[in-house]
Design an enzyme around this catalytic site. Sequence first.
Site, PDB file in Angstrom:
ATOM      1  N   ASP A  66      24.209  88.276  -2.267  1.00  0.00           N
ATOM      2  CA  ASP A  66      25.429  87.680  -2.810  1.00  0.00           C
ATOM      3  C   ASP A  66      25.756  88.254  -4.183  1.00  0.00           C
ATOM      4  OD1 ASP A  66      23.307  86.625  -4.137  1.00  0.00           O
ATOM      5  OD2 ASP A  66      24.011  84.542  -4.073  1.00  0.00           O
ATOM      6  N   ASN A 101      24.551  79.326   3.455  1.00  0.00           N
ATOM      7  CA  ASN A 101      23.863  80.153   4.438  1.00  0.00           C
ATOM      8  C   ASN A 101      22.848  79.338   5.211  1.00  0.00           C
ATOM      9  OD1 ASN A 101      23.832  82.710   5.551  1.00  0.00           O
ATOM     10  ND2 ASN A 101      22.115  83.406   4.299  1.00  0.00           N
ATOM     11  N   ASP A 135      27.118  87.131  -9.504  1.00  0.00           N
ATOM     12  CA  ASP A 135      26.202  86.536  -8.530  1.00  0.00           C
ATOM     13  C   ASP A 135      26.774  85.173  -8.130  1.00  0.00           C
ATOM     14  OD1 ASP A 135      23.325  86.665  -7.315  1.00  0.00           O
ATOM     15  OD2 ASP A 135      23.565  84.621  -8.109  1.00  0.00           O
ATOM     16  N   HIS A 143      23.963  82.082   9.260  1.00  0.00           N
ATOM     17  CA  HIS A 143      24.235  83.399   8.684  1.00  0.00           C
ATOM     18  C   HIS A 143      25.633  83.901   9.015  1.00  0.00           C
ATOM     19  CE1 HIS A 143      20.195  84.092   7.115  1.00  0.00           C
ATOM     20  NE2 HIS A 143      19.702  83.566   8.262  1.00  0.00           N
ATOM     21  N   ASP A 159      28.118  85.320   6.336  1.00  0.00           N
ATOM     22  CA  ASP A 159      28.783  86.635   6.355  1.00  0.00           C
ATOM     23  C   ASP A 159      30.277  86.483   6.172  1.00  0.00           C
ATOM     24  OD1 ASP A 159      26.326  87.786   6.719  1.00  0.00           O
ATOM     25  OD2 ASP A 159      26.568  88.106   8.895  1.00  0.00           O
TER      26      ASP A 159
END
Length: 886
Positions: A790, A755, A747, A760, A764
Amino acid sequence: MADQVGEVRGPPLPSRRTSQVVAVLVAAGLAVLLRLAGVEFLMHSSEEGPVWWPLAGVGAVALLLSRRWLWGPIVAGLAIGLTVAAAMTGFSLNAVAGAVGGVCETGLTAAFIGRFLPERRTAGHRGQMMLVVLCALAGTTVASVAFAAVIGVGGGEVDRLWWQFARSHLLGLCVTASALLAQQVRHPAQILAGLRDHRTNLEWALQLLVLGAVCGAVFLTHQRVISSSIIALPLIWSCLRLGPLRTAVGQALAAVIMTVGTLHGFGRVAALDRSGEIVIALQDSILNLTLITLVVAVVAQARDRAFAVIHDRTRDLNSAERMARLGSTRWEPGAREVVWSDGLFALLGTSPADTTPGLPAMLAAVHPQDRGRLQQEMVTISQDGRRRTTEYRIVRPDGEVRDVLSYAAAERGANGRIRQVFATLQDITEAKAAAAEVARAHDELAAVLDAVTGVAIIGADPATNVIQFFNRGAENLFGYTAQEVVGRFRVHDLHDPDELADLTADGTSLGQEVDKSVASRGLHGRQWTFIRQDGTRFPGQLTVSAQEAPDGAQQARIGVVTDLSRVLQVQEELSESQDRFRLAFDGAPVGMAMVALDSDDPGAIFHVNSAFCELTGRTEDELLALRIDALLMDDGEAEDSRRNVAELLHGVIETITTERRIVRPDGQEQWGRVSTSAVRPPGDGRGPYLICLVEDITARKELTERLHHDATHDPLTGLPNRLHLHRQLEQTLADRRKSAVAVLYLDLDGFKAVNDTQGHGAGDDLLIQVADRIAASVRSTDVVARLGGDEFAVLCPGLGDEEIALQIGHAILAELTREFDLGSCTVRVGASIGVAMEGDGDTGPALLHAADVAMYTAKREGKGRVRRYMPGVGAGPSSAGPPGTP
């Protein structure tokens, strides 16, 4: 020949080695014994060596009677034995040279005889003795050269010693010359087996006793009257009755007695004045005796060969008589002596032990009703000598009656009087029964031909063409009755007049056409037009063959007429059907191919349409040079394809439908849906074949694969998704062997801040780069998946232990701590990684949950670290879900 037998079927390897060792030891012992015996008993004081060298002949005979693979060990044993004997008597230049020359002489003489007299059928040939002598002379000559070379190198007296060596060794070969002929008569094993004949051995012992007595009387006494030629008598006895091998032993015994007696001053030769003359005279006596023995041995072999040929031919004649059920007899008119062959005894059912040959015994075997007639025939031929052929019956002792045919002829002397009568008797019982059967079959055949109603069978006179036979089928086909046609109609009356007129216009006729075909090919076959009684015409196939008499002349012609009306109609319908199939095949929108299945070239493509060419990207000529499996079969599908074809051929299934990959010449891959059916032509000479319909399903296949990929992969990173990971994990746990399996649950730390601050799109981009770095940090066999958000997971199969899994985790962590370039900015993130081994969960979900628990432990401990799952340690929430949930 003996060596060939040994090479074809030799003993097993351990037995062969043992035999070779034994051969070396025996040859060495024999060489030592004969060398010492020659020096001790056969050497004159004026010579450097024995009067004759016994090992020369004995060694050559031993080689010729042995298998070829034993020659090397025997020669080696002889060399070793001569070396040992030389050491025992004191090494000298003469001894060394003699050993070299002796070994050469033995091997070369055996090789020459085996090369130039290989065939046993030459046994007894008049030139055989000369060949044996020449082979011995050649071997001695080469050995003498080797002997002289060694003497010359050592500085010895070459001339004197060379001459003594040559005389001694050549004489030693001549003493055993008759034994050198033995291998030309029979196989060595047969020769050695013959030595176990007890009666012959008793006669041999008596012959050796007489020979020893005669030799002792001549050469072991001081008499000067009796010539040494008398010794030849017992040796001739041996040649004629005991065979060449036993004769050679007797010859050697005589030579030993002659040599020992002369060297001790006994016999006529010892009375000579000078010692040199004594040796020469002794060698001359032995040589003369040897040549006489050799000549008689060759003559005896020729005699034995002639007797064997006579015996074989007599046996073959008797066998031929028995197989032909034939017997023969001869008698002299007025004499009592009558000779019967073995075949005649067998024909009469008796034997020489039970019946004495004679005219009374012959007449007693004749059937009582035929006896008087045969007796008169025998008297008549004894008087006039004219040939007679008589058929009568005989009665065997068991009561069986047989029919026989007798051929008798008389032989006249120079004065014209009949010397003897020769007659043969042949059992014709079966022949007469066969003739009766043929007559019955002829009658049955006439009935069968008349019963054939499907075709017309017509017989005609070849000279006049007048019909002589008209069967029921001809009546049905032409509409005439046999009474209306036979003897009244000629063959051309049944033919279409217009067709016959066309033949006449071409300068020929029906009779000429038939005559030419029958003369060249034995039969005439052609389609003609015939006319029925009602005037209607029909096409018919006429086949004419000639029936020959025993003298070769034609006595009848048989014609078979088959109505072709229905056949031609079916052919026309078939041609129309083939045209329709060809149009449908060539114009079909799907690819079609026809594939041969015959044994010569199964799988060969022999017909394709344009759609198949377009689908495969090849021309028709290129496809016809290929096999179907080169286009439509992968390596892993060969066995299934063969099984499917076998089931199609045997009718187990009618159609097979499969999907196959097609690789075009440019490397482009196409997919086709292949429907295959087998065609089995019903007995028309064509082999079975396949028809393959190939539909292009490339677009549908690509769509299916794309949908499957989208369902099992993350659209952003391209990594496998949670569903794919679960399937792969379950498969890995089911298929694992002894190596360990680990799952890393990862994680990102700080991803939410990127983010939120960068948007976003940047998030990405960051996830894509994270996925690339994780994939670059693991092994090629590991599976990297994105679980969502994530969170990532890594499946590591085939691990040695958990340390490797921890090392992989630290490698990933190191890669993720480096800066990420997002274009508009650079960011840093971290990661918390949990590691679980296969023992931490029995199922895929349980193992993934254990790795999730370990990941949360890493986060609680401060993030940016790798932690191993420890049972009992609490965990925070996770998208992995609890154990047992997918």
